[in-house]
Design an enzyme around this catalytic site. Sequence first.
Site, PDB file in Angstrom:
ATOM      1  N   TYR A  14      31.123   8.348 -41.049  1.00 28.46           N
ATOM      2  CA  TYR A  14      30.239   8.822 -42.128  1.00 28.46           C
ATOM      3  C   TYR A  14      31.061   9.239 -43.354  1.00 28.46           C
ATOM      4  O   TYR A  14      30.651   9.022 -44.498  1.00 28.46           O
ATOM      5  CB  TYR A  14      29.396  10.014 -41.651  1.00 28.46           C
ATOM      6  CG  TYR A  14      28.238   9.589 -40.768  1.00 28.46           C
ATOM      7  CD1 TYR A  14      26.964   9.401 -41.295  1.00 28.46           C
ATOM      8  CD2 TYR A  14      28.417   9.379 -39.401  1.00 28.46           C
ATOM      9  CE1 TYR A  14      25.902   9.007 -40.497  1.00 28.46           C
ATOM     10  CE2 TYR A  14      27.369   8.977 -38.587  1.00 28.46           C
ATOM     11  CZ  TYR A  14      26.107   8.796 -39.136  1.00 28.46           C
ATOM     12  OH  TYR A  14      25.058   8.399 -38.348  1.00 28.46           O
ATOM     13  N   CYS A  54      20.156   7.015 -34.257  1.00 27.45           N
ATOM     14  CA  CYS A  54      21.048   8.152 -34.506  1.00 27.45           C
ATOM     15  C   CYS A  54      22.029   8.382 -33.347  1.00 27.45           C
ATOM     16  O   CYS A  54      21.611   8.576 -32.205  1.00 27.45           O
ATOM     17  CB  CYS A  54      20.178   9.402 -34.716  1.00 27.45           C
ATOM     18  SG  CYS A  54      21.119  10.927 -34.770  1.00 27.45           S
TER      19      CYS A  54
HETATM   20  N1  LIG Z   1      24.249  18.366 -36.023  1.00 28.63           N
HETATM   21  C1  LIG Z   1      23.284  17.441 -35.729  1.00 28.63           C
HETATM   22  C2  LIG Z   1      23.379  16.248 -36.662  1.00 28.63           C
HETATM   23  C3  LIG Z   1      22.216  15.337 -36.482  1.00 28.63           C
HETATM   24  C4  LIG Z   1      22.077  14.365 -37.649  1.00 28.63           C
HETATM   25  O1  LIG Z   1      22.840  14.413 -38.622  1.00 28.63           O
HETATM   26  N2  LIG Z   1      21.079  13.474 -37.542  1.00 28.63           N
HETATM   27  C5  LIG Z   1      20.813  12.536 -38.627  1.00 28.63           C
HETATM   28  C6  LIG Z   1      20.595  11.136 -38.101  1.00 28.63           C
HETATM   29  S1  LIG Z   1      22.017  10.352 -37.496  1.00 28.63           S
HETATM   30  C7  LIG Z   1      19.509  12.908 -39.305  1.00 28.63           C
HETATM   31  O2  LIG Z   1      18.521  13.155 -38.630  1.00 28.63           O
HETATM   32  N3  LIG Z   1      19.490  12.953 -40.629  1.00 28.63           N
HETATM   33  C8  LIG Z   1      18.309  13.230 -41.393  1.00 28.63           C
HETATM   34  C9  LIG Z   1      18.638  13.546 -42.811  1.00 28.63           C
HETATM   35  O3  LIG Z   1      19.825  13.563 -43.171  1.00 28.63           O
HETATM   36  O4  LIG Z   1      17.707  13.796 -43.576  1.00 28.63           O
HETATM   37  C10 LIG Z   1      23.457  17.050 -34.282  1.00 28.63           C
HETATM   38  O5  LIG Z   1      24.561  16.624 -33.869  1.00 28.63           O
HETATM   39  O6  LIG Z   1      22.513  17.198 -33.536  1.00 28.63           O
END
Ligand SMILES: N[C@@H](CCC(=O)N[C@@H](CS)C(=O)NCC(=O)O)C(=O)O
Length: 317
Positions: free
Chosen positions: A184, A41
């Site tokens: 994305y 990530c």
């Molecule tokens: N706003 C968050 C975004 C984090 C994020 O989108 N993480 C993704 C991985 S790149 C995630 O964990 N996604 C899990 C999901 O969509 O279920 C940050 O910048 O900390």
Amino acid sequence: MTDTGEFKRTASTFRSFISRDKSSEFYAESGRYHLYISYACPWASRCYAFLKLKGLEDDIGVTSVKPKWERTKEGEDHFGWTFPTSEDEDPGADPDKLNGAKTIRELYEFSSSNYTGKYTVPVLWDKKNKTIVNNESSEITRMLNTEFNDIAKYPEVDLYPPHLQSQIDEVNDWVYNAINNGVYKCGFAKKQEPYEQAFKELFNALNRCEEILSHQQYICGNVLTESDIRLFVTLIRFDEVYVVHFKCNKKLVREYPNLFNYTKDIYQVPGISSTVNMDHIKRHYYGSHPSINSYGIIPLGSDIDYSAPHDRARFTQ
Ligand SMILES: N[C@@H](CCC(=O)N[C@@H](CS)C(=O)NCC(=O)O)C(=O)O
């Protein structure tokens, strides 16, 4: 996903702040906090990069999840981040020794009984109150930069120095929208038009970076800042993943001389290469999004050597 087929990221939910002020609820103590990440990530990786750059490894523990999303609860369709059950199940991923959780989802459910959002990484965890403090990387990086200076090995490292803050904020804004989140928007668009819009914005912004980096070492001048770390986490994933998986195929990063050398330069900053695990990155993206890669085939290219020499020292001579 919106009705117009655009990808829109949801806002993070846990937004408390750790502070160096002793009277605050979340006081910046050594050994009290833990960072849950995925090497895959970009948002989690930028937090891990800050932790390394500040020399906080002995003060804040780190646990990394398995790269490929798995079912998080029997009988439910949700897929997300999980922990291995042993150290050697998936090299680079760690069992959750702290809470014994099997999934990141469990950490959210421990912290809030009525949580309805996404179960994202990074997660900054407070061992004392057994709760998530913050799950927003842009805030976690700011806390790591300033609030732990009494215990950090490198308190003098300031990635958000006062005299550059307005410039950093300005750069972060377009880099986030067009590049970090832009890839994305390309990858998850469900209609041609929003994809094309995001694609154009992405490559305009990369051209803009290429131009800026032709006359200075870093994106906000000749000193490494938060904006470089934020840009880097996308650039390092670009040629291996985003070009193919997210259809960002106008140009590779390695076709931009300044951007490519800059990516190698940041990769070679002490501490940074240990935050990059390309195996996890590739296995996550290609393996966890069946809607855009249904068979989960992982492309074999390109195996780029980011530790190879670069030409960025020309700005320091
Ligand atoms: N706003 C968050 C975004 C984090 C994020 O989108 N993480 C993704 C991985 S790149 C995630 O964990 N996604 C899990 C999901 O969509 O279920 C940050 O910048 O900390």
